[in-house]
Scaffold this active site. Structure first.
Site, PDB file in Angstrom:
ATOM      1  N   ASP A   1      34.269  50.985  37.517  1.00 13.70           N
ATOM      2  CA  ASP A   1      33.818  52.254  38.101  1.00 13.70           C
ATOM      3  C   ASP A   1      34.322  52.462  39.524  1.00 13.70           C
ATOM      4  OD1 ASP A   1      30.790  51.404  39.688  1.00 13.70           O
ATOM      5  OD2 ASP A   1      31.997  49.993  38.562  1.00 13.70           O
TER       6      ASP A   1
ATOM      7  N   GLY B   1      27.445  36.270  37.782  1.00 17.07           N
ATOM      8  CA  GLY B   1      25.998  36.186  37.653  1.00 17.07           C
ATOM      9  C   GLY B   1      25.414  37.262  36.767  1.00 17.07           C
TER      10      GLY B   1
ATOM     11  N   LYS C   1      33.471  46.042  37.610  1.00 18.42           N
ATOM     12  CA  LYS C   1      33.685  47.056  38.651  1.00 18.42           C
ATOM     13  C   LYS C   1      34.796  48.049  38.314  1.00 18.42           C
ATOM     14  CE  LYS C   1      31.575  45.108  42.734  1.00 18.42           C
ATOM     15  NZ  LYS C   1      31.698  44.924  44.191  1.00 18.42           N
TER      16      LYS C   1
ATOM     17  N   HIS D   1      25.529  34.596  43.646  1.00 16.67           N
ATOM     18  CA  HIS D   1      25.452  35.370  42.416  1.00 16.67           C
ATOM     19  C   HIS D   1      24.351  36.416  42.547  1.00 16.67           C
ATOM     20  CE1 HIS D   1      27.391  31.861  39.939  1.00 16.67           C
ATOM     21  NE2 HIS D   1      28.177  32.373  40.869  1.00 16.67           N
ATOM     22  N   THR D   2      24.737  37.681  42.491  1.00 20.18           N
ATOM     23  CA  THR D   2      23.787  38.778  42.632  1.00 20.18           C
ATOM     24  C   THR D   2      23.414  39.325  41.266  1.00 20.18           C
ATOM     25  OG1 THR D   2      24.758  39.386  44.770  1.00 20.18           O
ATOM     26  CG2 THR D   2      23.379  41.025  43.685  1.00 20.18           C
TER      27      THR D   2
ATOM     28  N   ARG E   1      35.222  41.267  52.376  1.00 20.18           N
ATOM     29  CA  ARG E   1      36.226  40.671  51.497  1.00 20.18           C
ATOM     30  C   ARG E   1      37.562  41.386  51.653  1.00 20.18           C
ATOM     31  NH1 ARG E   1      31.774  41.200  46.878  1.00 20.18           N
ATOM     32  NH2 ARG E   1      30.555  39.314  47.322  1.00 20.18           N
TER      33      ARG E   1
ATOM     34  N   ASN F   1      27.315  27.541  48.256  1.00 15.80           N
ATOM     35  CA  ASN F   1      28.425  28.411  48.651  1.00 15.80           C
ATOM     36  C   ASN F   1      28.664  29.505  47.627  1.00 15.80           C
ATOM     37  OD1 ASN F   1      29.231  26.399  46.837  1.00 15.80           O
ATOM     38  ND2 ASN F   1      31.355  26.428  47.532  1.00 15.80           N
ATOM     39  N   ALA F   2      28.115  29.330  46.423  1.00 18.05           N
ATOM     40  CA  ALA F   2      28.215  30.371  45.398  1.00 18.05           C
ATOM     41  C   ALA F   2      27.177  31.451  45.691  1.00 18.05           C
ATOM     42  CB  ALA F   2      27.982  29.774  44.017  1.00 18.05           C
TER      43      ALA F   2
ATOM     44  N   GLN G   1      32.143  29.878  42.111  1.00 22.63           N
ATOM     45  CA  GLN G   1      33.474  30.152  42.663  1.00 22.63           C
ATOM     46  C   GLN G   1      34.417  30.633  41.538  1.00 22.63           C
ATOM     47  OE1 GLN G   1      32.148  26.768  43.571  1.00 22.63           O
ATOM     48  NE2 GLN G   1      30.971  28.017  44.951  1.00 22.63           N
TER      49      GLN G   1
ATOM     50  N   ASP H   1      33.490  35.956  43.485  1.00 26.63           N
ATOM     51  CA  ASP H   1      32.850  37.268  43.670  1.00 26.63           C
ATOM     52  C   ASP H   1      33.196  38.250  42.557  1.00 26.63           C
ATOM     53  OD1 ASP H   1      31.861  36.442  46.297  1.00 26.63           O
ATOM     54  OD2 ASP H   1      33.924  36.705  46.977  1.00 26.63           O
TER      55      ASP H   1
END
EC number: 6.3.4.4
Length: 487
Positions: A395, A79, A393, A103-104, A367, A100-101, A286, A75
Site C-alpha cells: 500500500d 511479527g 507494505k 516486532h510490531t 530507516r 535488537n529485534a 533480523q 523490519d
C-alpha cells in the site's frame, strides 16, 4: 521517470496526514478517479467467504514445523505474519537474536504492541511461546516486556519458556557495545547498542554465562567477575569495581527467583512436541542480509537469522523443517551502516520514509529506503529455500506514477555480475539495472482480495514472482491483522 517527479506530492501527503501511501502525482491536469461500482450484498458476502476459505487453506496447508524469516535487512513485518498464523500453531519459537529485534503487532482491538524478545504469538491465549538456546537474554528487559504485556491485559503466566542453554546478556555487554562503536569511529557498524554482539562474543570465547547458571548462585559471582575483568582490560572507558560486582550478583539473585518458572530444556520440549504432532512456528529475528555468514559482513548481526539458525538455535533436526516463508517489503529499507545498492537519497528517500513510517521499532532511527532489490531477494531465496513469500507494505507504493525493481548488478566496466557479491568493495561499486513498471493511483489499504487489486499492482507482484521463482502467498496492505491478502 524517477521518484523525483512526484516529490511535489509530499506536501499534499503530509497535509492529508494519512501516513499510508503516496499522494497521486498531478503535474499537468488533475487525475480523475472513476467511481467504484458497489457490488451487491450477496456478491460481497460470497467474495468474503472465498477470501476466508483461501486464507484457511493457505494456513492449514503449512507444515508441522514452519518458519517466518526476514529476506532483506530486517523490519520487513515478520511479527505481523507470525501473529496472524499463530492461532493455527501450538508453539511459536524464537531461535536467535535478542532485544535488537523489533516486532510490531496489533491485537484484535487495534492496540499496538512492540515486542523485542517475547515471540509474537503471545497475544493468542492458546499459544506457547519459546525463546530458544540460540537467543541471548537480557533479563531486566525481558521482565519489562512481560510487565508491559500484562499491564495491557495479556496473560504471560505459564505461556513463555526460556531455554536453560540461552546466554545471558548483561548491562556490561551494552556498555561494551557503545564503547566498541565509539572505538570504530567513522567505520562503526551501526548496532542497536543492545549488547548483542558483545554477548555473542562472550559465548564464542567461552566465558559467557547461561540461563542455567542462575541456578548456581554460589559460583555465579566468580563467573561474572571474569566477564567484568575482560571488559575492563579491553576498554579504558569501562569502569569496574568489586562493589559493582556485588551489586550485580545481588540483583541477579532476585532475577533468578523470578525467572525460574520460565526456565526449561526447550530442546526436549520442542522435540517431544514434534513427536506429539504439535505444530511449531519459528519466528526469525533480523533477516538473512544481516546473517553473520551470508549478510553484508561486517555490517551484520552476530547470529544466523537464515534457515540454518533454526536448527542450531532450537535444536530441531533439518528433516523436521518444512515450509519457510520469506517476508519482504515491496521496497527495501535498512537501518545502520553498510552497502545498500538500491538506496534512494534526498527527497526521494524522504518521501518513501514518511509514507511508510520507516523508523526503527527498537531504536527509533530513520530507516534508509530504496527500491526493491531483486538480486538480494533472489540470493535470500536461494539460501533459505523459501516455499513462499509475504510481500508487505504494498500500500505504501500507491500513488506513484511508476515503480522500479532492481533486477541486476553491473560492475563499473559494464560487466554483469552473476550473483550477489560477498566482497563489499565490489558491492559498493555496483551499478543497478532497473526494470520500470507502471504504478497505481488508488488506495489499496481496504482491499482484501487479490483480484480487486489494481492491475498494475498485480503485475508488480507477479513480476517479483517471475524474477525470484518463488510464489507470493501473502500481501500486506496495512498494519492491522486484517490488512492481509491471501493470494
Amino acid at each position: 521517470m524517477s521518484l523525483s517527479t512526484v516529490n511535489h506530492a509530499a506536501a499534499a501527503a503530509a497535509a492529508a496526514g494519512s501516513g499510508k501511501s503516496f499522494s497521486a502525482a498531478a503535474p499537468a491536469a488533475p487525475s480523475v478517479r472513476l467511481p467504484r461500482t458497489r457490488a451487491p450484498a450477496a456478491a460481497a458476502v460470497s467474495a468474503a467467504a472465498v477470501g476466508a476459505d483461501r486464507a484457511a487453506d493457505r494456513v492449514s496447508a503449512l507444515s508441522q514445523v514452519s518458519g517466518v524469516l526476514g529476506s532483506q535487512w530486517g523490519d520487513e513485518g515478520k511479527g505481523k505474519l507470525v501473529d496472524v498464523l499463530a492461532p493455527r500453531f501450538d508453539i511459536v519459537a524464537r531461535c536467535q537474536g535478542g532485544a535488537n529485534a523489533g516486532h510490531t503487532i496489533y491485537n484484535s482491538e487495534g492496540k499496538k504492541f512492540a515486542l523485542h524478545l517475547v515471540p509474537s504469538g503471545i497475544l493468542h491465549e492458546g499459544t506457547l511461546c519459546v525463546v530458544g538456546n540460540g537467543a541471548v537474554i537480557h533479563v531486566p528487559g525481558f521482565f519489562n516486556e512481560i510487565d508491559g504485556l500484562e499491564s495491557n491485559g495479556v496473560n504471560c503466566n505459564g505461556r513463555i519458556l526460556v531455554s536453560d542453554r540461552a546466554h545471558l546478556l548483561f548491562d556490561l555487554h551494552q556498555a561494551v557495545d557503545g564503547l566498541r562503536e565509539a572505538e570504530l569511529a567513522n567505520s562503526f557498524i551501526g548496532t542497536t547498542k543492545r549488547g548483542i554482539g558483545p554477548c555473542y562474543s562472550s559465548k564464542v570465547t567461552r566465558n559467557g554465562l547461561r540461563v542455567c547458571d542462575l541456578r548456581h548462585m554460589d559460583t555465579f559471582g566468580d563467573k561474572l567477575d571474569v566477564l567484568f575483568k575482560d571488559a575492563a582490560s579491553r576498554f579504558e572507558g569501562f569502569e569496574y569495581s568489586k562493589s559493582m560486582l556485588r551489586e550485580e550478583v545481588e540483583r541477579y539473585k532476585r532475577f533468578a527467583e523470578r525467572l525460574e518458572p520460565f526456565i526449561a530444556d526447550t530442546v526436549h520440549v520442542l522435540n517431544e512436541s514434534i513427536q506429539q504432532k504439535k505444530k511449531i512456528l519459528v519466528e526469525g529475528g533480523q533477516a538473512t542480509m544481516l546473517d553473520i555468514d551470508f549478510g553484508t559482513y561486517p555490517f551484520v548481526t552476530s547470529s544466523s537469522p537464515s534457515a540454518g539458525g533454526i536448527c542450531t538455535g532450537l535444536g530441531i533436526a533439518p528433516r523436521c523443517i518444512g515450509d519457510l516463508i520469506g517476508v519482504v517489503k515491496a521496497y527495501t529499507t535498512r537501518v545502520g551502516s553498510g552497502p545498500f545498492p538500491t538506496e534512494l537519497f534526498g527527497e526521494e528517500g524522504d518521501l518513501l520514509r514518511k509514507s511508510g513510517m520507516e523508523f526503527g521499532t527498537t531504536t527509533g532511527r530513520p530507516r534508509r529506503c530504496g527500491w526493491l532489490d531483486i538480486v538480494a531477494l533472489k540470493y535470500c531465496c536461494e539460501i533459505n529455500g523459501f516455499s513462499s513469500l509475504n510481500l508487505t507494505k504494498l500500500d505504501v507504493l500507491s500513488g506513484l506514477p511508476e515503480v522500479k525493481l532492481g533486477v541486476s548488478y553491473n560492475q563499473p566496466d559494464g560487466q554483469k555480475l552473476q550473483s550477489f557479491p560477498g566482497d563489499l568493495d565490489i558491492l559498493e561499486q555496483v551499478q543497478v539495472k532497473y526494470e520500470v513498471l507502471p504504478g497505481w493511483q488508488s488506495d489499496i489499504s481496504s482491499v482484501r482480495s487479490y483480484s480487486e487489486l489494481p492491475l498494475a499492482a498485480q503485475r508488480y507482484v507477479e513480476r517479483i514472482e517471475d524474477l525470484v521463482g518463488v510464489p507470493v502467498h501473502y500481501i500486506g496492505v496495512g498494519p492491522g491483522r486484517d490488512a492481509l491478502i491471501y493470494k
